[in-house]
Design a protein around this motif. Structure first.
Motif, PDB file in Angstrom:
ATOM      1  N   ALA A  62       0.837  -1.204   0.000  1.00 51.59           N
ATOM      2  CA  ALA A  62       0.000   0.000   0.000  1.00 51.59           C
ATOM      3  C   ALA A  62       0.873   1.257   0.000  1.00 51.59           C
ATOM      4  O   ALA A  62       0.566   2.230  -0.698  1.00 51.59           O
ATOM      5  N   ILE A  63       1.954   1.224   0.745  1.00 51.11           N
ATOM      6  CA  ILE A  63       2.841   2.390   0.799  1.00 51.11           C
ATOM      7  C   ILE A  63       3.537   2.588  -0.537  1.00 51.11           C
ATOM      8  O   ILE A  63       3.634   3.711  -1.040  1.00 51.11           O
ATOM      9  N   ILE A  64       4.004   1.487  -1.139  1.00 50.00           N
ATOM     10  CA  ILE A  64       4.663   1.593  -2.440  1.00 50.00           C
ATOM     11  C   ILE A  64       3.673   2.102  -3.486  1.00 50.00           C
ATOM     12  O   ILE A  64       4.019   2.957  -4.312  1.00 50.00           O
ATOM     13  N   ASN A  65       2.450   1.606  -3.447  1.00 50.87           N
ATOM     14  CA  ASN A  65       1.435   2.087  -4.398  1.00 50.87           C
ATOM     15  C   ASN A  65       1.153   3.568  -4.184  1.00 50.87           C
ATOM     16  O   ASN A  65       0.976   4.323  -5.145  1.00 50.87           O
ATOM     17  N   TRP A  66       1.079   3.996  -2.917  1.00 55.04           N
ATOM     18  CA  TRP A  66       0.836   5.410  -2.635  1.00 55.04           C
ATOM     19  C   TRP A  66       1.989   6.260  -3.151  1.00 55.04           C
ATOM     20  O   TRP A  66       1.771   7.285  -3.805  1.00 55.04           O
ATOM     21  N   LEU A  67       3.225   5.820  -2.870  1.00 49.48           N
ATOM     22  CA  LEU A  67       4.388   6.570  -3.340  1.00 49.48           C
ATOM     23  C   LEU A  67       4.468   6.589  -4.859  1.00 49.48           C
ATOM     24  O   LEU A  67       4.828   7.606  -5.451  1.00 49.48           O
ATOM     25  N   SER A  68       4.140   5.484  -5.492  1.00 44.56           N
ATOM     26  CA  SER A  68       4.234   5.439  -6.953  1.00 44.56           C
ATOM     27  C   SER A  68       3.189   6.328  -7.607  1.00 44.56           C
ATOM     28  O   SER A  68       3.360   6.728  -8.753  1.00 44.56           O
ATOM     29  N   GLY A  69       2.146   6.666  -6.881  1.00 43.45           N
ATOM     30  CA  GLY A  69       1.134   7.580  -7.403  1.00 43.45           C
ATOM     31  C   GLY A  69       1.556   9.038  -7.324  1.00 43.45           C
ATOM     32  O   GLY A  69       0.935   9.901  -7.940  1.00 43.45           O
ATOM     33  N   LEU A  70       2.606   9.314  -6.577  1.00 45.35           N
ATOM     34  CA  LEU A  70       3.091  10.683  -6.428  1.00 45.35           C
ATOM     35  C   LEU A  70       4.045  11.022  -7.569  1.00 45.35           C
ATOM     36  O   LEU A  70       4.627  10.137  -8.192  1.00 45.35           O
ATOM     37  N   SER A  71       4.239  12.309  -7.782  1.00 41.99           N
ATOM     38  CA  SER A  71       5.242  12.732  -8.773  1.00 41.99           C
ATOM     39  C   SER A  71       6.630  12.445  -8.219  1.00 41.99           C
ATOM     40  O   SER A  71       6.812  12.273  -7.007  1.00 41.99           O
ATOM     41  N   GLY A  72       7.619  12.410  -9.093  1.00 40.62           N
ATOM     42  CA  GLY A  72       8.986  12.126  -8.671  1.00 40.62           C
ATOM     43  C   GLY A  72       9.486  13.097  -7.630  1.00 40.62           C
ATOM     44  O   GLY A  72      10.095  12.706  -6.634  1.00 40.62           O
ATOM     45  N   ILE A  73       9.210  14.373  -7.827  1.00 35.63           N
ATOM     46  CA  ILE A  73       9.667  15.387  -6.869  1.00 35.63           C
ATOM     47  C   ILE A  73       9.014  15.175  -5.509  1.00 35.63           C
ATOM     48  O   ILE A  73       9.658  15.323  -4.470  1.00 35.63           O
ATOM     49  N   ALA A  74       7.750  14.800  -5.501  1.00 36.34           N
ATOM     50  CA  ALA A  74       7.062  14.552  -4.232  1.00 36.34           C
ATOM     51  C   ALA A  74       7.667  13.351  -3.506  1.00 36.34           C
ATOM     52  O   ALA A  74       7.805  13.366  -2.277  1.00 36.34           O
ATOM     53  N   VAL A  75       8.040  12.324  -4.248  1.00 35.31           N
ATOM     54  CA  VAL A  75       8.656  11.151  -3.625  1.00 35.31           C
ATOM     55  C   VAL A  75      10.001  11.529  -3.018  1.00 35.31           C
ATOM     56  O   VAL A  75      10.310  11.139  -1.890  1.00 35.31           O
ATOM     57  N   TYR A  76      10.794  12.311  -3.753  1.00 29.41           N
ATOM     58  CA  TYR A  76      12.064  12.784  -3.188  1.00 29.41           C
ATOM     59  C   TYR A  76      11.798  13.570  -1.902  1.00 29.41           C
ATOM     60  O   TYR A  76      12.530  13.438  -0.925  1.00 29.41           O
ATOM     61  N   GLY A  77      10.751  14.394  -1.906  1.00 30.85           N
ATOM     62  CA  GLY A  77      10.404  15.181  -0.724  1.00 30.85           C
ATOM     63  C   GLY A  77       9.995  14.317   0.456  1.00 30.85           C
ATOM     64  O   GLY A  77      10.390  14.575   1.600  1.00 30.85           O
ATOM     65  N   VAL A  78       9.199  13.277   0.190  1.00 29.88           N
ATOM     66  CA  VAL A  78       8.765  12.367   1.260  1.00 29.88           C
ATOM     67  C   VAL A  78       9.974  11.642   1.848  1.00 29.88           C
ATOM     68  O   VAL A  78      10.122  11.544   3.065  1.00 29.88           O
ATOM     69  N   VAL A  79      10.833  11.134   0.977  1.00 28.48           N
ATOM     70  CA  VAL A  79      12.034  10.439   1.453  1.00 28.48           C
ATOM     71  C   VAL A  79      12.904  11.395   2.264  1.00 28.48           C
ATOM     72  O   VAL A  79      13.357  11.058   3.371  1.00 28.48           O
ATOM     73  N   ALA A  80      13.127  12.594   1.758  1.00 28.23           N
ATOM     74  CA  ALA A  80      13.952  13.572   2.478  1.00 28.23           C
ATOM     75  C   ALA A  80      13.337  13.909   3.836  1.00 28.23           C
ATOM     76  O   ALA A  80      14.045  13.982   4.844  1.00 28.23           O
TER      77      ALA A  80
END
Length: 107
Positions: free
Chosen positions: A3-21
């Motif tokens: 579920a988390i991977i699916n949620w992250l994959s639905g985000l834009s690349g920049i948003a994923v970088y932001g979440v990870v950061a």
């Protein structure tokens, strides 16, 4: 985890970088790592990089910068309020042990 991977994959690349950061920073600076470890966020980002949704190089750079910034903020916070925390609550009753530990760190 899916579920988390699916949620992250639905985000834009920049948003994923932001979440990870944000998760890496929060783990190092605010001790949120007890709940959600920053390493897990980086691994999930790596999964997305493996699917060619992110650049593994940018992911590594973002994670490293967030970790350094988080460590720096955590150090500053600890330096400012650490002595007060060591003298409060349950640690006050164990002052001798706290002082021995501090002396060992100094050496």
């Amino acid at each position: 985890m899916d579920a988390i991977i699916n949620w992250l994959s639905g985000l834009s690349g920049i948003a994923v970088y932001g979440v990870v950061a944000a998760l890496v920073f929060a783990e190092d600076a605010l001790f949120v790592g007890f709940v959600i470890p920053g390493e897990t966020a980086v691994v999930l980002g790596g999964v997305l990089a493996g699917q060619d949704r992110l650049s593994v190089y940018w992911l590594a750079l973002v994670a490293a910068l967030a970790a350094v910034a988080g460590d720096s903020v955590g150090y500053a916070v600890g330096r400012r309020i650490g002595p007060g925390v060591l003298g409060a609550g349950p640690l006050r009753r164990r002052r001798e042990r706290v002082e021995r530990a501090r002396e060992m760190v100094r050496r």
